[in-house]
Design a protein around this motif. Structure first.
Motif, PDB file in Angstrom:
ATOM      1  N   HIS A  43      -5.020 -33.088 -50.089  1.00 51.22           N
ATOM      2  CA  HIS A  43      -6.282 -33.577 -50.659  1.00 51.22           C
ATOM      3  C   HIS A  43      -6.458 -35.037 -50.254  1.00 51.22           C
ATOM      4  CE1 HIS A  43      -3.423 -34.826 -53.805  1.00 51.22           C
ATOM      5  NE2 HIS A  43      -4.274 -35.803 -54.049  1.00 51.22           N
ATOM      6  N   ALA A  44      -7.711 -35.467 -50.223  1.00 47.83           N
ATOM      7  CA  ALA A  44      -8.019 -36.796 -49.686  1.00 47.83           C
ATOM      8  C   ALA A  44      -8.772 -37.643 -50.697  1.00 47.83           C
ATOM      9  CB  ALA A  44      -8.858 -36.661 -48.417  1.00 47.83           C
ATOM     10  N   HIS A  45      -8.546 -38.933 -50.624  1.00 50.56           N
ATOM     11  CA  HIS A  45      -9.374 -39.887 -51.356  1.00 50.56           C
ATOM     12  C   HIS A  45      -9.320 -41.246 -50.663  1.00 50.56           C
ATOM     13  CE1 HIS A  45      -5.529 -40.940 -53.307  1.00 50.56           C
ATOM     14  NE2 HIS A  45      -6.086 -42.111 -53.532  1.00 50.56           N
ATOM     15  N   TRP A  46     -10.375 -42.029 -50.898  1.00 51.30           N
ATOM     16  CA  TRP A  46     -10.487 -43.347 -50.283  1.00 51.30           C
ATOM     17  C   TRP A  46      -9.675 -44.347 -51.096  1.00 51.30           C
ATOM     18  CZ3 TRP A  46     -11.756 -45.555 -45.941  1.00 51.30           C
ATOM     19  CH2 TRP A  46     -12.002 -46.929 -45.901  1.00 51.30           C
ATOM     20  N   ARG A  47      -8.888 -45.164 -50.387  1.00 58.97           N
ATOM     21  CA  ARG A  47      -8.133 -46.251 -51.013  1.00 58.97           C
ATOM     22  C   ARG A  47      -8.727 -47.557 -50.496  1.00 58.97           C
ATOM     23  NH1 ARG A  47      -2.719 -45.416 -53.752  1.00 58.97           N
ATOM     24  NH2 ARG A  47      -2.467 -47.547 -53.042  1.00 58.97           N
ATOM     25  N   ARG A  48      -9.504 -48.199 -51.336  1.00 61.10           N
ATOM     26  CA  ARG A  48     -10.210 -49.417 -50.936  1.00 61.10           C
ATOM     27  C   ARG A  48      -9.248 -50.512 -50.491  1.00 61.10           C
ATOM     28  NH1 ARG A  48     -13.996 -53.190 -54.716  1.00 61.10           N
ATOM     29  NH2 ARG A  48     -14.716 -54.542 -53.060  1.00 61.10           N
ATOM     30  N   ARG A  49      -8.178 -50.683 -51.229  1.00 58.23           N
ATOM     31  CA  ARG A  49      -7.233 -51.760 -50.884  1.00 58.23           C
ATOM     32  C   ARG A  49      -6.606 -51.535 -49.512  1.00 58.23           C
ATOM     33  NH1 ARG A  49      -1.905 -54.008 -53.817  1.00 58.23           N
ATOM     34  NH2 ARG A  49      -1.963 -56.023 -52.764  1.00 58.23           N
ATOM     35  N   GLU A  50      -6.339 -50.286 -49.165  1.00 62.20           N
ATOM     36  CA  GLU A  50      -5.746 -49.976 -47.865  1.00 62.20           C
ATOM     37  C   GLU A  50      -6.799 -49.846 -46.766  1.00 62.20           C
ATOM     38  OE1 GLU A  50      -2.929 -50.349 -50.224  1.00 62.20           O
ATOM     39  OE2 GLU A  50      -4.141 -48.653 -50.813  1.00 62.20           O
ATOM     40  N   LEU A  51      -8.077 -49.866 -47.128  1.00 61.38           N
ATOM     41  CA  LEU A  51      -9.169 -49.674 -46.174  1.00 61.38           C
ATOM     42  C   LEU A  51      -8.994 -48.355 -45.428  1.00 61.38           C
ATOM     43  CD1 LEU A  51      -9.253 -53.281 -44.633  1.00 61.38           C
ATOM     44  CD2 LEU A  51     -10.784 -52.369 -46.396  1.00 61.38           C
ATOM     45  N   ALA A  52      -8.544 -47.318 -46.161  1.00 63.03           N
ATOM     46  CA  ALA A  52      -8.189 -46.068 -45.492  1.00 63.03           C
ATOM     47  C   ALA A  52      -8.486 -44.854 -46.375  1.00 63.03           C
ATOM     48  CB  ALA A  52      -6.711 -46.074 -45.128  1.00 63.03           C
ATOM     49  N   LEU A  53      -8.769 -43.759 -45.680  1.00 64.21           N
ATOM     50  CA  LEU A  53      -8.837 -42.457 -46.330  1.00 64.21           C
ATOM     51  C   LEU A  53      -7.421 -41.891 -46.300  1.00 64.21           C
ATOM     52  CD1 LEU A  53     -10.685 -40.286 -47.574  1.00 64.21           C
ATOM     53  CD2 LEU A  53     -10.886 -39.309 -45.276  1.00 64.21           C
ATOM     54  N   VAL A  54      -6.887 -41.580 -47.471  1.00 64.81           N
ATOM     55  CA  VAL A  54      -5.504 -41.101 -47.573  1.00 64.81           C
ATOM     56  C   VAL A  54      -5.523 -39.606 -47.855  1.00 64.81           C
ATOM     57  CG1 VAL A  54      -3.303 -41.326 -48.775  1.00 64.81           C
ATOM     58  CG2 VAL A  54      -4.756 -43.341 -48.436  1.00 64.81           C
ATOM     59  N   PHE A  55      -4.790 -38.867 -47.029  1.00 64.15           N
ATOM     60  CA  PHE A  55      -4.588 -37.435 -47.244  1.00 64.15           C
ATOM     61  C   PHE A  55      -3.207 -37.277 -47.874  1.00 64.15           C
ATOM     62  CE2 PHE A  55      -7.805 -37.576 -44.023  1.00 64.15           C
ATOM     63  CZ  PHE A  55      -8.627 -36.495 -44.305  1.00 64.15           C
ATOM     64  N   HIS A  56      -3.180 -36.959 -49.174  1.00 62.90           N
ATOM     65  CA  HIS A  56      -1.922 -36.740 -49.889  1.00 62.90           C
ATOM     66  C   HIS A  56      -1.483 -35.290 -49.733  1.00 62.90           C
ATOM     67  CE1 HIS A  56      -1.818 -40.616 -51.855  1.00 62.90           C
ATOM     68  NE2 HIS A  56      -3.096 -40.474 -52.129  1.00 62.90           N
ATOM     69  N   ARG A  57      -0.188 -35.080 -49.917  1.00 57.55           N
ATOM     70  CA  ARG A  57       0.427 -33.754 -49.788  1.00 57.55           C
ATOM     71  C   ARG A  57       0.159 -33.157 -48.413  1.00 57.55           C
ATOM     72  NH1 ARG A  57      -1.780 -31.289 -54.922  1.00 57.55           N
ATOM     73  NH2 ARG A  57      -1.315 -32.957 -56.356  1.00 57.55           N
ATOM     74  N   TRP A  58       0.144 -34.023 -47.395  1.00 53.19           N
ATOM     75  CA  TRP A  58      -0.002 -33.526 -46.031  1.00 53.19           C
ATOM     76  C   TRP A  58       1.231 -32.678 -45.742  1.00 53.19           C
ATOM     77  CZ3 TRP A  58       1.438 -34.009 -40.751  1.00 53.19           C
ATOM     78  CH2 TRP A  58       0.446 -33.597 -39.868  1.00 53.19           C
ATOM     79  N   PRO A  59       1.063 -31.427 -45.325  1.00 50.95           N
ATOM     80  CA  PRO A  59       2.160 -30.450 -45.384  1.00 50.95           C
ATOM     81  C   PRO A  59       3.208 -30.476 -44.271  1.00 50.95           C
ATOM     82  CG  PRO A  59       0.143 -29.391 -44.659  1.00 50.95           C
ATOM     83  CD  PRO A  59      -0.216 -30.814 -44.972  1.00 50.95           C
ATOM     84  N   TRP A  60       3.151 -31.403 -43.317  1.00 50.08           N
ATOM     85  CA  TRP A  60       4.128 -31.385 -42.225  1.00 50.08           C
ATOM     86  C   TRP A  60       4.783 -32.742 -42.064  1.00 50.08           C
ATOM     87  CZ3 TRP A  60      -0.926 -29.542 -41.354  1.00 50.08           C
ATOM     88  CH2 TRP A  60      -1.042 -28.160 -41.437  1.00 50.08           C
TER      89      TRP A  60
END
Length: 152
Positions: A43-60
């Motif tokens: 699942h994904a969400h935007w992290r403003r502090r990191e200036l990035a879209l983070v995909f958590h639980r990336w399966p590999w």
């Protein structure tokens, strides 16, 4: 990224926009990989502090995170988790743990400056290893809040 005090805010934001456009090919690659991960439970969400879209639980992958432009692929649930530095993991001494989000934010900054040059320079510098100046700089930034530039 902390804005330098003498720079007007609009100039700083303009530089961030230029950096995001410069690293767009890397970001698109990260979005492609993240999109594949979504089909397998990420699942994904935007992290403003990191200036990035983070995909958590990336399966590999072996665990941890990898950054492509303004995208972070993370195998865990919380990017704010503690982790060890590359030097610590390699047995080069005891170092306090760092926060994974801070380490990956340094890579985002590196991508914003180097754009499409980042990946070739990263690979020539040793890839994922303690010898890599990019990884050492990211660890330094995560430890101190300064020094994300690999040639500092």
């Amino acid at each position: 990224m902390r804005q330098p005090s003498p720079m007007p805010r609009f100039v700083f934001r303009l530089l961030l926009l230029v950096g995001a456009l410069w690293t767009l090919p890397n970001t698109l690659f990260g979005l492609l990989l993240g999109g594949v991960g979504l089909m397998f439970g990420a699942h994904a969400h935007w992290r403003r502090r990191e200036l990035a879209l983070v995909f958590h639980r990336w399966p590999w992958g072996p665990g941890g995170a990898i950054t492509f432009g303004n995208v972070i692929l993370h195998t865990g649930d919380d990017l704010d988790s503690p982790c060890v530095t590359y030097a610590h993991r390699a047995g080069r001494g005891e170092e306090p743990s760092i926060v994974l989000a801070d380490h990956e934010r340094a890579h985002v900054y590196q991508y914003l400056v180097l754009g499409p040059l980042f990946l070739p320079l990263y690979l020539v510098s040793g890839g994922i290893s303690v010898r890599n100046r990019f990884e050492r700089a990211a660890d330094r930034y995560a430890s101190t809040g300064r020094g994300w530039w690999p040639w500092a």
